[in-house]
Design a protein around this motif. Structure first.
Motif, PDB file in Angstrom:
ATOM      1  N   ASP A 403     -45.678  -4.728 -12.262  1.00 56.43           N
ATOM      2  CA  ASP A 403     -44.405  -4.388 -11.619  1.00 56.43           C
ATOM      3  C   ASP A 403     -43.378  -3.819 -12.590  1.00 56.43           C
ATOM      4  O   ASP A 403     -42.345  -3.288 -12.175  1.00 56.43           O
ATOM      5  CB  ASP A 403     -43.831  -5.583 -10.860  1.00 56.43           C
ATOM      6  N   GLY A 404     -43.659  -3.915 -13.908  1.00 56.13           N
ATOM      7  CA  GLY A 404     -42.771  -3.270 -14.873  1.00 56.13           C
ATOM      8  C   GLY A 404     -42.734  -1.765 -14.700  1.00 56.13           C
ATOM      9  O   GLY A 404     -41.738  -1.116 -15.057  1.00 56.13           O
ATOM     10  N   VAL A 405     -43.802  -1.195 -14.132  1.00 60.19           N
ATOM     11  CA  VAL A 405     -43.834   0.238 -13.837  1.00 60.19           C
ATOM     12  C   VAL A 405     -42.945   0.528 -12.632  1.00 60.19           C
ATOM     13  O   VAL A 405     -42.098   1.423 -12.658  1.00 60.19           O
ATOM     14  CB  VAL A 405     -45.277   0.704 -13.580  1.00 60.19           C
ATOM     15  N   LEU A 406     -43.127  -0.233 -11.558  1.00 55.84           N
ATOM     16  CA  LEU A 406     -42.358   0.006 -10.338  1.00 55.84           C
ATOM     17  C   LEU A 406     -40.872  -0.243 -10.540  1.00 55.84           C
ATOM     18  O   LEU A 406     -40.027   0.440  -9.945  1.00 55.84           O
ATOM     19  CB  LEU A 406     -42.879  -0.889  -9.206  1.00 55.84           C
ATOM     20  N   GLU A 407     -40.530  -1.215 -11.372  1.00 54.51           N
ATOM     21  CA  GLU A 407     -39.134  -1.637 -11.519  1.00 54.51           C
ATOM     22  C   GLU A 407     -38.401  -0.926 -12.642  1.00 54.51           C
ATOM     23  O   GLU A 407     -37.233  -1.228 -12.906  1.00 54.51           O
ATOM     24  CB  GLU A 407     -39.078  -3.149 -11.723  1.00 54.51           C
ATOM     25  N   ALA A 408     -39.076   0.006 -13.328  1.00 55.94           N
ATOM     26  CA  ALA A 408     -38.395   0.782 -14.373  1.00 55.94           C
ATOM     27  C   ALA A 408     -37.234   1.556 -13.747  1.00 55.94           C
ATOM     28  O   ALA A 408     -37.403   2.205 -12.710  1.00 55.94           O
ATOM     29  CB  ALA A 408     -39.384   1.735 -15.032  1.00 55.94           C
ATOM     30  N   ARG A 409     -36.080   1.493 -14.373  1.00 57.19           N
ATOM     31  CA  ARG A 409     -34.877   2.092 -13.771  1.00 57.19           C
ATOM     32  C   ARG A 409     -34.311   3.212 -14.639  1.00 57.19           C
ATOM     33  O   ARG A 409     -34.399   3.178 -15.867  1.00 57.19           O
ATOM     34  CB  ARG A 409     -33.808   1.022 -13.542  1.00 57.19           C
ATOM     35  N   ASN A 410     -33.707   4.167 -13.970  1.00 55.87           N
ATOM     36  CA  ASN A 410     -33.039   5.253 -14.686  1.00 55.87           C
ATOM     37  C   ASN A 410     -31.586   4.888 -14.951  1.00 55.87           C
ATOM     38  O   ASN A 410     -31.150   3.753 -14.664  1.00 55.87           O
ATOM     39  CB  ASN A 410     -33.161   6.571 -13.913  1.00 55.87           C
ATOM     40  N   ALA A 411     -30.822   5.838 -15.465  1.00 56.58           N
ATOM     41  CA  ALA A 411     -29.429   5.558 -15.836  1.00 56.58           C
ATOM     42  C   ALA A 411     -28.575   5.177 -14.642  1.00 56.58           C
ATOM     43  O   ALA A 411     -27.548   4.502 -14.794  1.00 56.58           O
ATOM     44  CB  ALA A 411     -28.834   6.778 -16.540  1.00 56.58           C
ATOM     45  N   ASN A 412     -28.991   5.565 -13.448  1.00 56.88           N
ATOM     46  CA  ASN A 412     -28.235   5.242 -12.235  1.00 56.88           C
ATOM     47  C   ASN A 412     -28.703   3.951 -11.579  1.00 56.88           C
ATOM     48  O   ASN A 412     -28.233   3.599 -10.492  1.00 56.88           O
ATOM     49  CB  ASN A 412     -28.344   6.393 -11.231  1.00 56.88           C
ATOM     50  N   GLY A 413     -29.652   3.273 -12.221  1.00 59.58           N
ATOM     51  CA  GLY A 413     -30.146   2.019 -11.671  1.00 59.58           C
ATOM     52  C   GLY A 413     -31.220   2.185 -10.617  1.00 59.58           C
ATOM     53  O   GLY A 413     -31.609   1.217  -9.960  1.00 59.58           O
ATOM     54  N   GLU A 414     -31.725   3.408 -10.454  1.00 58.47           N
ATOM     55  CA  GLU A 414     -32.748   3.674  -9.442  1.00 58.47           C
ATOM     56  C   GLU A 414     -34.125   3.315  -9.984  1.00 58.47           C
ATOM     57  O   GLU A 414     -34.508   3.754 -11.076  1.00 58.47           O
ATOM     58  CB  GLU A 414     -32.706   5.149  -9.048  1.00 58.47           C
ATOM     59  N   ALA A 415     -34.902   2.525  -9.238  1.00 55.81           N
ATOM     60  CA  ALA A 415     -36.235   2.105  -9.665  1.00 55.81           C
ATOM     61  C   ALA A 415     -37.228   3.253  -9.544  1.00 55.81           C
ATOM     62  O   ALA A 415     -37.095   4.130  -8.682  1.00 55.81           O
ATOM     63  CB  ALA A 415     -36.698   0.912  -8.843  1.00 55.81           C
ATOM     64  N   PHE A 416     -38.242   3.229 -10.416  1.00 56.02           N
ATOM     65  CA  PHE A 416     -39.316   4.227 -10.337  1.00 56.02           C
ATOM     66  C   PHE A 416     -39.991   4.136  -8.970  1.00 56.02           C
ATOM     67  O   PHE A 416     -40.211   5.149  -8.313  1.00 56.02           O
ATOM     68  CB  PHE A 416     -40.313   3.985 -11.463  1.00 56.02           C
TER      69      PHE A 416
END
Length: 464
Positions: A403-416
């Motif tokens: 789930d570390g892949v799915l929950e990776a977030r960008n600068a806006n807090g959006e998950a992968f």
């Protein structure tokens, strides 16, 4: 040893005093070496010098003496703290004479040792019991007491409780001229000395913290090295093209994986559909050293499993879960996706223990398998997991991840997110290695770098 006379250690460590010329005498005061401080140095410049102190405890008292010398020329300086067993007795933690020569090294700046000279006389009690700044003019009788002798027979003392040590530690200035401290501003002196001592104490604690942090990092790096040694050696598996990405968020990881051929030992016979193999990906809750320890324990338990292929991966998880429990309640659980590929039957047997679903791509379509199935390991001791089957064909691509892949977030807090992963798997390369490279590139671009906020594992398997 209790020092009732001049301590031998002070006599042995005493440095011969240089001769003092008439130019260095001023009103019976001995001036410290002008190479250290000068009367023209501003208070701010002296504070900057303290702020630059690197936290070496062996230098701490000497640095403080040099800082105070312009305000208290010709004074000795020592550090006293109450004995841990009797608060009325004093331990001498370091001493600088009026010339700035160190007579006793300050080897216990943070108060961690008890092997310091101990004084039990009335002057020691009077000094360590001071609750506020105190000026003590010594009587003839007090000048003969062991502590006064150790401090080179001062006529008067200035006792300053240090706020950084909750007032227990006392900084003591000694002067040979009676009434030397009679005209000082008590509040200003207490504040200025405590400010200087606090700056030094901060540097001491910072250096100590850095050393402890380095020690802990080395310990974690040792654990991480053990963990890396447990990872599979990535041997060739007949009938399977695969690629693996394993990236800890910290030095050590809570993600764990294994991938290996499961043919009988010594069996090298060629098979029409390739080797039988197994793949397992586990994700311990949290990340870092504690999670890594759980992953290492999980690996050790799995290595004792002796079940057969007929039990499938569910048998291995049921076994590992039972022995994963200890006598105390665990603080971590594991999600697991485990698969067994039977090359003789072209059949994939899988079990999901609370793990993100397996992705299968066939003919440009991606399907999810194992979503929401069964509970993680480490929740119920006697739980039994069940196997599920999935038909596979040559050219099928399977993707297992944490789930570390799915929950990776960008600068806006959006998950992968799941949908983005499915899209990249659907539109990606037919080569396992190339597809993995494409997925990693997209993941890193999304999170802004190679390391996310959680451990990340991605395994791409292509059936040949």
């Amino acid at each position: 040893m209790v020092y009732r006379l001049l301590p031998r250690c002070l006599m042995n460590q005493r440095v011969a005093r240089p001769s003092i010329s008439s130019q260095n005498r001023r009103s019976n005061h001995i001036i410290i070496d002008p190479s250290h401080v000068t009367n023209s140095t501003t208070l701010f410049e002296r504070l900057l010098a303290l702020n630059a102190f690197d936290g070496d405890s062996a230098e701490a008292l000497r640095v403080l003496h040099r800082h105070l010398a312009p305000d208290f020329p010709g004074c000795s300086l020592c550090l006293l703290r109450p004995d841990s067993n009797d608060a009325d007795h004093a331990r001498l933690s370091g001493m600088i004479d009026a010339n700035g020569h160190e007579l006793m090294a300050n080897v216990d700046a943070l108060g961690d040792q008890v092997s310091l000279p101990l004084f039990v006389d009335a002057l020691a009690t009077r000094v360590v019991s001071a609750r506020d700044l105190a000026v003590i003019d010594l009587s003839v009788a007090e000048q003969a007491l062991p502590l006064a002798v150790a401090m080179l027979n001062p006529a008067t003392l200035l006792v300053v409780p240090l706020a950084s040590a909750a007032g227990r530690m006392k900084l003591v200035l000694g002067a040979s001229r009676p009434q030397r401290f009679a005209q000082i501003s008590r509040d200003a002196t207490l504040q200025s000395i405590n400010l200087a001592a606090s700056l030094i104490a901060r540097s001491l604690l910072t250096r100590s913290l850095r050393a402890e942090t380095q020690r802990q990092r080395q310990a974690i790096e040792g654990l991480a090295e053990v963990q890396r040694l447990l990872l599979p050696d990535m041997r060739a598996i007949s009938g399977l093209d695969y690629a693996v990405h394993w990236q800890p968020a910290d030095t050590a990881a809570g993600d764990y994986y294994d991938l290996m051929p499961l043919n009988a030992d010594g069996d090298t016979a060629a098979r029409p559909n390739g080797d039988t193999w197994g793949c397992l990906v586990a994700d311990v809750s949290g990340h870092g050293a504690a999670s890594a320890m759980e992953a290492v324990q999980f690996d050790a338990i799995l290595r004792t499993y002796r079940g057969g292929p007929e039990d499938g991966p569910a048998g291995a998880l049921t076994y590992a879960n039972r022995y994963f429990f200890s006598r105390r309640q665990r603080r971590h659980f594991l999600t697991v996706m485990a698969v067994l590929y039977r090359s003789d039957q072209r059949r994939l047997i899988y079990v999901s223990a609370g793990h993100p679903p397996l992705l299968r791509r066939r003919a440009g379509m991606v399907t999810l398998h194992g979503a929401g199935e069964q509970i993680p390991l480490g929740v119920l001791r006697d739980h039994t997991w069940s196997n599920h089957e999935l038909d596979v064909e040559a050219g099928d691509i399977l993707v297992i991840y944490t789930d570390g892949v799915l929950e990776a977030r960008n600068a806006n807090g959006e998950a992968f997110g799941q949908e983005r992963l499915i899209e990249h798997v659907r539109d990606g390369s037919d080569s396992a290695h190339t597809l993995l490279d494409e997925l990693i590139a997209s993941l890193m671009a999304h999170q802004g770098g190679p390391i996310g906020s959680d451990d990340q594992t991605l395994i791409v398997l292509r059936i040949e």
